[in-house]
Design a protein around this motif. Structure first.
Motif, PDB file in Angstrom:
ATOM      1  N   LEU A   1     -46.461  54.365  -3.582  1.00  0.00           N
ATOM      2  CA  LEU A   1     -46.101  53.928  -2.225  1.00  0.00           C
ATOM      3  C   LEU A   1     -45.107  54.915  -1.607  1.00  0.00           C
ATOM      4  N   HIS A   2     -44.057  55.224  -2.350  1.00  0.00           N
ATOM      5  CA  HIS A   2     -43.029  56.118  -1.802  1.00  0.00           C
ATOM      6  C   HIS A   2     -43.564  57.536  -1.611  1.00  0.00           C
ATOM      7  N   ALA A   3     -44.442  57.965  -2.520  1.00  0.00           N
ATOM      8  CA  ALA A   3     -45.033  59.306  -2.383  1.00  0.00           C
ATOM      9  C   ALA A   3     -45.824  59.396  -1.076  1.00  0.00           C
ATOM     10  N   ALA A   4     -46.571  58.340  -0.759  1.00  0.00           N
ATOM     11  CA  ALA A   4     -47.354  58.337   0.477  1.00  0.00           C
ATOM     12  C   ALA A   4     -46.427  58.302   1.689  1.00  0.00           C
ATOM     13  N   LEU A   5     -45.424  57.430   1.639  1.00  0.00           N
ATOM     14  CA  LEU A   5     -44.493  57.305   2.773  1.00  0.00           C
ATOM     15  C   LEU A   5     -43.802  58.650   3.041  1.00  0.00           C
ATOM     16  N   ASP A   6     -43.467  59.364   1.968  1.00  0.00           N
ATOM     17  CA  ASP A   6     -42.770  60.650   2.122  1.00  0.00           C
ATOM     18  C   ASP A   6     -43.602  61.667   2.899  1.00  0.00           C
ATOM     19  N   VAL A   7     -44.923  61.515   2.837  1.00  0.00           N
ATOM     20  CA  VAL A   7     -45.826  62.489   3.470  1.00  0.00           C
ATOM     21  C   VAL A   7     -46.061  62.160   4.949  1.00  0.00           C
ATOM     22  N   VAL A   8     -45.917  60.861   5.316  1.00  0.00           N
ATOM     23  CA  VAL A   8     -46.324  60.428   6.659  1.00  0.00           C
ATOM     24  C   VAL A   8     -45.487  61.057   7.772  1.00  0.00           C
ATOM     25  N   GLU A   9     -46.160  61.652   8.733  1.00  0.00           N
ATOM     26  CA  GLU A   9     -45.581  62.006  10.030  1.00  0.00           C
ATOM     27  C   GLU A   9     -46.727  62.418  10.945  1.00  0.00           C
ATOM     28  N   ALA A  10     -46.486  62.457  12.234  1.00  0.00           N
ATOM     29  CA  ALA A  10     -47.527  62.869  13.175  1.00  0.00           C
ATOM     30  C   ALA A  10     -48.015  64.259  12.799  1.00  0.00           C
ATOM     31  N   GLY A  11     -49.339  64.450  12.808  1.00  0.00           N
ATOM     32  CA  GLY A  11     -49.908  65.759  12.499  1.00  0.00           C
ATOM     33  C   GLY A  11     -50.473  65.854  11.095  1.00  0.00           C
ATOM     34  N   VAL A  12     -49.934  65.026  10.174  1.00  0.00           N
ATOM     35  CA  VAL A  12     -50.482  64.957   8.815  1.00  0.00           C
ATOM     36  C   VAL A  12     -51.782  64.131   8.877  1.00  0.00           C
ATOM     37  N   THR A  13     -52.741  64.405   7.997  1.00  0.00           N
ATOM     38  CA  THR A  13     -53.989  63.628   8.037  1.00  0.00           C
ATOM     39  C   THR A  13     -53.916  62.403   7.119  1.00  0.00           C
ATOM     40  N   GLY A  14     -54.749  61.412   7.438  1.00  0.00           N
ATOM     41  CA  GLY A  14     -54.901  60.247   6.574  1.00  0.00           C
ATOM     42  C   GLY A  14     -55.329  60.668   5.179  1.00  0.00           C
ATOM     43  N   GLU A  15     -56.138  61.716   5.098  1.00  0.00           N
ATOM     44  CA  GLU A  15     -56.585  62.224   3.802  1.00  0.00           C
ATOM     45  C   GLU A  15     -55.408  62.736   2.969  1.00  0.00           C
TER      46      GLU A  15
ATOM     47  N   HIS B   1     -49.408  55.407  15.857  1.00  0.00           N
ATOM     48  CA  HIS B   1     -50.352  54.779  14.936  1.00  0.00           C
ATOM     49  C   HIS B   1     -49.603  53.751  14.092  1.00  0.00           C
ATOM     50  N   VAL B   2     -50.144  52.554  13.986  1.00  0.00           N
ATOM     51  CA  VAL B   2     -49.580  51.545  13.083  1.00  0.00           C
ATOM     52  C   VAL B   2     -50.513  51.455  11.879  1.00  0.00           C
ATOM     53  N   ILE B   3     -49.987  51.743  10.689  1.00  0.00           N
ATOM     54  CA  ILE B   3     -50.845  51.826   9.498  1.00  0.00           C
ATOM     55  C   ILE B   3     -50.223  51.094   8.310  1.00  0.00           C
ATOM     56  N   THR B   4     -51.075  50.767   7.351  1.00  0.00           N
ATOM     57  CA  THR B   4     -50.574  50.232   6.085  1.00  0.00           C
ATOM     58  C   THR B   4     -50.611  51.336   5.036  1.00  0.00           C
ATOM     59  N   ILE B   5     -49.706  51.204   4.066  1.00  0.00           N
ATOM     60  CA  ILE B   5     -49.745  52.023   2.849  1.00  0.00           C
ATOM     61  C   ILE B   5     -49.800  51.006   1.713  1.00  0.00           C
ATOM     62  N   GLU B   6     -50.918  50.996   0.960  1.00  0.00           N
ATOM     63  CA  GLU B   6     -51.100  49.920  -0.011  1.00  0.00           C
ATOM     64  C   GLU B   6     -51.777  50.376  -1.305  1.00  0.00           C
ATOM     65  N   PRO B   7     -51.038  51.176  -2.096  1.00  0.00           N
ATOM     66  CA  PRO B   7     -51.588  51.550  -3.394  1.00  0.00           C
ATOM     67  C   PRO B   7     -51.710  50.329  -4.301  1.00  0.00           C
ATOM     68  N   GLY B   8     -52.611  50.416  -5.283  1.00  0.00           N
ATOM     69  CA  GLY B   8     -52.781  49.304  -6.217  1.00  0.00           C
ATOM     70  C   GLY B   8     -53.587  49.731  -7.433  1.00  0.00           C
ATOM     71  N   LEU B   9     -53.423  48.976  -8.515  1.00  0.00           N
ATOM     72  CA  LEU B   9     -54.173  49.230  -9.754  1.00  0.00           C
ATOM     73  C   LEU B   9     -54.843  47.935 -10.194  1.00  0.00           C
ATOM     74  N   TYR B  10     -56.043  48.066 -10.739  1.00  0.00           N
ATOM     75  CA  TYR B  10     -56.856  46.890 -11.061  1.00  0.00           C
ATOM     76  C   TYR B  10     -57.619  47.098 -12.363  1.00  0.00           C
ATOM     77  N   ASP B  11     -57.600  46.092 -13.208  1.00  0.00           N
ATOM     78  CA  ASP B  11     -58.389  46.084 -14.446  1.00  0.00           C
ATOM     79  C   ASP B  11     -58.411  44.634 -14.935  1.00  0.00           C
ATOM     80  N   PRO B  12     -59.583  44.050 -15.093  1.00  0.00           N
ATOM     81  CA  PRO B  12     -59.639  42.640 -15.520  1.00  0.00           C
ATOM     82  C   PRO B  12     -58.849  42.378 -16.806  1.00  0.00           C
ATOM     83  N   ASP B  13     -58.681  43.398 -17.666  1.00  0.00           N
ATOM     84  CA  ASP B  13     -57.961  43.185 -18.921  1.00  0.00           C
ATOM     85  C   ASP B  13     -56.442  43.137 -18.729  1.00  0.00           C
ATOM     86  N   VAL B  14     -55.961  43.660 -17.625  1.00  0.00           N
ATOM     87  CA  VAL B  14     -54.511  43.693 -17.374  1.00  0.00           C
ATOM     88  C   VAL B  14     -54.145  42.798 -16.185  1.00  0.00           C
ATOM     89  N   GLY B  15     -55.004  42.801 -15.174  1.00  0.00           N
ATOM     90  CA  GLY B  15     -54.728  42.092 -13.927  1.00  0.00           C
ATOM     91  C   GLY B  15     -54.692  43.097 -12.789  1.00  0.00           C
TER      92      GLY B  15
END
Lengths: 389, 389
Positions: free
Chosen positions: A278-292, A349-363
Motif C-alpha cells: 500500500l505504502h509503496a503504491a502511495l509513494d509513487v502516486v502523483e499527476a503524470g505517473v501512470t496507473g500501470e 482523479h479520485v482512486i483507490t489503492i487496495e493491495p491484497g493476498l488470497y489463498d483458501p489455505d490461509v485466508g
C-alpha cells in the motif's frame, strides 16, 4: 456547478459528429453526469454543443423539466407517438420518435458509449442516423477528473464509511471467542449480522449501499465473496465497504482486515507485506505517473517477497489476484484504471489503492485507502487506522 | 431448480441461431436468470441448447465455477489475452477473445437482447459473428412466468415489505400535528426519517432496497418524487416500498397512502375512487385476459368519475398519469405490462395493480397490491389494510 464539457465538444468536433446520445436508466453515470438527470426506467437523451435534450416518459416529464439541465425536454406525445404506435407497433414507433427527436436537435450523426443498447443503435441506423461507438468512453474520462465539489461529495461518503467501519471493528474486536467461534451477546457473530449493522450505520449517515463484504477465513480468499455464517477467532476478516451518498450519488470505498485472537506468523507476514505494498503504491502516486506504474509498485513488493501475482503469472489463483485500484465517483468502479495498461493520472482523479493476498489455505487480507491525486502527490481521503490485531 | 429453457431453445431453432449472448453485470436479470450467476462488473456469457458458457474475469473465475450453472467457465488467460493485448490493444483483444470463446461453444450466430452493448455487438460482427437483436426479449418473457419457488421468494420479500410499511404507518399515524406539521419525538417528522426507518426495517428482514418513496402534499403529485422535508397534517402521504430480498434477489412492491388529520371531501373522493379502481382491475384479472384489459378497467373507473387519464388524454399532467401495473421478479419493473398494448396474462405472472391520482393542487394518492395471476383469477400476495385515515 455544471461540469466542463469542452472536451466533449472537442471530441465531437474532431470526429465530425453532431451529438452524443444515451439510452439508459440512472445506473448509467455518464448519462446522469451529462444531463443532470436520472430515472429508474431507461430514457433517451442527446448532448450537442448547442443544447442537451431529454426524451422523457410522461411519468418523468415534469421532473425532467424541473431537475435536469437539459435545454429541451420532450415526451413521446410531442411526436404523435400513439398514431405511430397504431401504425408501426410500439418498438418501431419508439425508434421513429427518437429519430425525429434527434432531427429536432440537428443531429444526423451521434457518438454513443460502448454500452449503448444495440437495439436502439440498429434502429437509429435504420432511420438513417449515423451511430459511431466511442470505444474511448470520453464522458467516463471527463468524469474521472473531479471538481472540488465532487471531491467534497466523496469525502462526505467516506466519513459515513469510517463510521460504519468503526461499528464493524467494534463488533469483531469486541466479540468473545467460544470454541474458536466469535460471539456477540451470547450468539455466534455472523458476517450477515456485521453487514447489517454496517448498513444501518450507513443509512443513518445518509448513504445507500450496494453490497458490503465481511468475509473471514477461506471465504476472504475470494475477493468478491460477500461472506456468510459465523466468524472465527484467529482468522483474518476482510471488511470492504463502498457506500453511495444518497444526496450527491457519489461513492466512497475502503477496506480493512481485522483479526480477533492470535495472528499466526503467516497471517502477520501477509498483513505486513500488504501494508508495505500500500505504502509503496502511495509513494509513487502523483499527476503524470501512470496507473500501470502504481500497479507495478504493488506487484514489485509482492514479487520481492515471493508472492505470485496475476501480472507475473496470469494463471495463478492465489496471491495478488486483482488490480491495485480504480477510480471512484458516481460509479464505485470507474476510470482511471490502476492496473496493467492504466493511463496517466491527472490531478483531481479520485482512486483507490487496495493491495491484497488470497489463498483458501490461509485466508485473505486486503487494505484499501481512497485518495485524490494532486500535482505533486496525493491527498488521502481515508482517516482510519491500519491495524490487524 | 433450474428454469425451463425449452422456449429459448425453440426461439433459437426458429430463428436459426446458435446461441443467446449476454455482456453485462448483475443488474441484468436476464443474464442472472440464464446463467445463475451475477457479478458487479460486466462479463460475457452465452447460452446454447447444448451448453451455457461464461467468460469470467480472473477475479470472478473461481466463484463462477462454483456458483453458476454454466457448463463452461473460461477466463481471458485461456485465450492468450496478454499476447493479444500486446498486439492489438485491450479493446480489440477482448473482442478477439469473445469471438474465440463463441467459436469454442459452436456459435457462429447469436441473438442478443435489445440492451446488449453496441460496442460488443459491432466488435463481434467485425469478427464475423452474426448478431441479431431479439426485440421481443424472449428471456424476459420466459422470466415473467414464475415457478412456485420464485413466488415464494416474492412472498418472503413482501412480508418484509409489510413490516416496513407498518413501521411507516406507525410513524405517520402516531405523529403529533404542531402548527400543521407532523412531529415525532418533538421534532418535525420528515420524509427522510420515515424512509430511513423503512430501510432499517427492510435490512433487518434481509432485504436490500433501491429507493423508497415517502411523499406528501404536492410532492406526492409527482409519482417518481421520493419525497423530502417535513410531512404535513391533513395531507395525503404516499408510501411506496419495493425491496429486494438479498438472498433470493426477488422483489416485492406495495403502496399505501396515509393521512394524519382531517381528510377533505376531495381527498376522500380521490382515495375512494382509487380504491374502487383497484378492485375493478382485480376483478378482471385471470389467465387469458390482457394487460390492456386490466388497465382499461382502471381507466374506465377514473373516466366514469370525470378524472383525466393519459389513456384518454395523452397530454394531461394531472389525473391518472401512469400505467396500472407491471411484472415484478428479479427486476422491480419487468414483464408483463399492465398498460395500453399489454399482452395476455399467464398463470404464474406476478404483477402489481397500482391506480393513482395526481394533481399538485390536491396532492397524490396511490394504492398498490402485488398479486399472482392464476387460471381463474389471482392470489393476492399483499396482506395490508387499505385505509386513508
Amino acid at each position: 456547478m455544471d461540469p466542463d464539457f469542452s472536451r466533449l465538444d472537442e471530441f465531437l468536433d474532431e470526429r465530425g459528429l453532431d451529438g452524443y446520445a444515451f439510452h439508459d436508466d440512472d445506473s448509467n453515470s455518464d448519462l446522469l453526469y451529462t444531463t443532470g438527470f436520472g430515472a429508474p426506467d431507461p430514457f433517451f437523451a442527446v448532448y450537442t454543443p448547442e443544447a442537451t435534450g431529454i426524451l422523457a416518459s410522461s411519468l418523468e416529464y415534469g421532473r425532467a423539466k424541473r431537475e435536469s439541465r437539459a435545454d429541451a425536454v420532450k415526451r413521446l406525445s410531442d411526436y404523435d407517438f400513439q398514431a405511430k404506435r397504431a401504425e408501426h407497433g410500439p418498438e418501431a414507433a419508439q425508434q421513429l420518435v427518437r429519430a425525429e427527436f434527434l432531427a429536432d436537435l440537428g443531429c444526423e450523426s451521434v457518438a454513443v458509449g460502448s454500452s449503448f443498447p444495440v437495439g436502439t443503435a440498429d434502429g437509429l441506423r435504420d432511420e438513417g442516423v449515423a451511430v459511431t461507438v466511442d470505444a474511448d468512453n470520453v464522458v467516463m474520462d471527463i468524469r474521472a477528473t473531479k471538481t472540488d465539489e465532487e471531491i467534497e461529495h466523496v469525502r462526505t461518503a467516506q466519513r459515513a464509511n469510517e463510521a460504519a467501519m468503526a461499528r464493524a471493528e467494534e463488533l469483531i474486536r469486541g466479540a468473545e471467542p467460544v470454541d474458536g467461534v466469535l460471539h456477540h451477546d451470547g450468539e455466534p457473530l455472523t458476517s450477515e449480522f456485521v453487514q447489517q449493522e454496517i448498513e444501518i450505520e450507513l443509512l443513518r449517515h445518509g448513504c445507500a449501499l450496494d453490497d458490503t463484504i465481511v468475509a473471514g477465513g477461506a471465504q476472504a480468499a475470494d475477493p468478491h465473496d460477500r461472506g456468510s455464517g459465523p466468524l472465527a477467532a484467529d482468522e483474518m476478516v476482510i471488511v470492504d465497504i463502498f457506500p453511495r451518498d444518497k444526496a450527491s450519488k457519489y461513492h466512497a470505498d475502503m477496506t480493512r482486515t481485522f483479526l480477533n485472537g492470535e495472528a499466526s506468523e503467516t497471517q502477520r507476514e501477509w498483513y505486513d507485506v500488504t501494508e508495505k505494498a500500500l505504502h509503496a503504491a502511495l509513494d509513487v502516486v502523483e499527476a503524470g505517473v501512470t496507473g500501470e506504474e502504481v500497479n507495478q509498485a504493488v506487484v514489485d513488493v509482492y514479487d520481492d517477497h515471493g508472492f505470485p501475482t496475476i501480472f507475473t503469472d496470469p494463471e495463478t489463483e492465489t496471491g495478488f489476484i486483482h488490480s491495485t485500484g480504480h477510480g471512484v465517483g458516481l460509479d464505485v468502479h470507474e476510470m482511471p484504471s490502476i492496473s496493467h495498461g492504466g493511463d496517466e493520472l491527472r490531478a483531481g482523479h479520485v482512486i483507490t489503492i487496495e493491495p491484497g493476498l488470497y489463498d483458501p489455505d490461509v485466508g485473505g487480507v486486503r487494505i484499501e485507502d481512497i485518495i485524490v491525486v494532486t500535482e505533486d502527490g496525493y491527498e488521502n481521503l481515508t482517516d482510519y487506522e491500519i491495524s490487524l490485531v
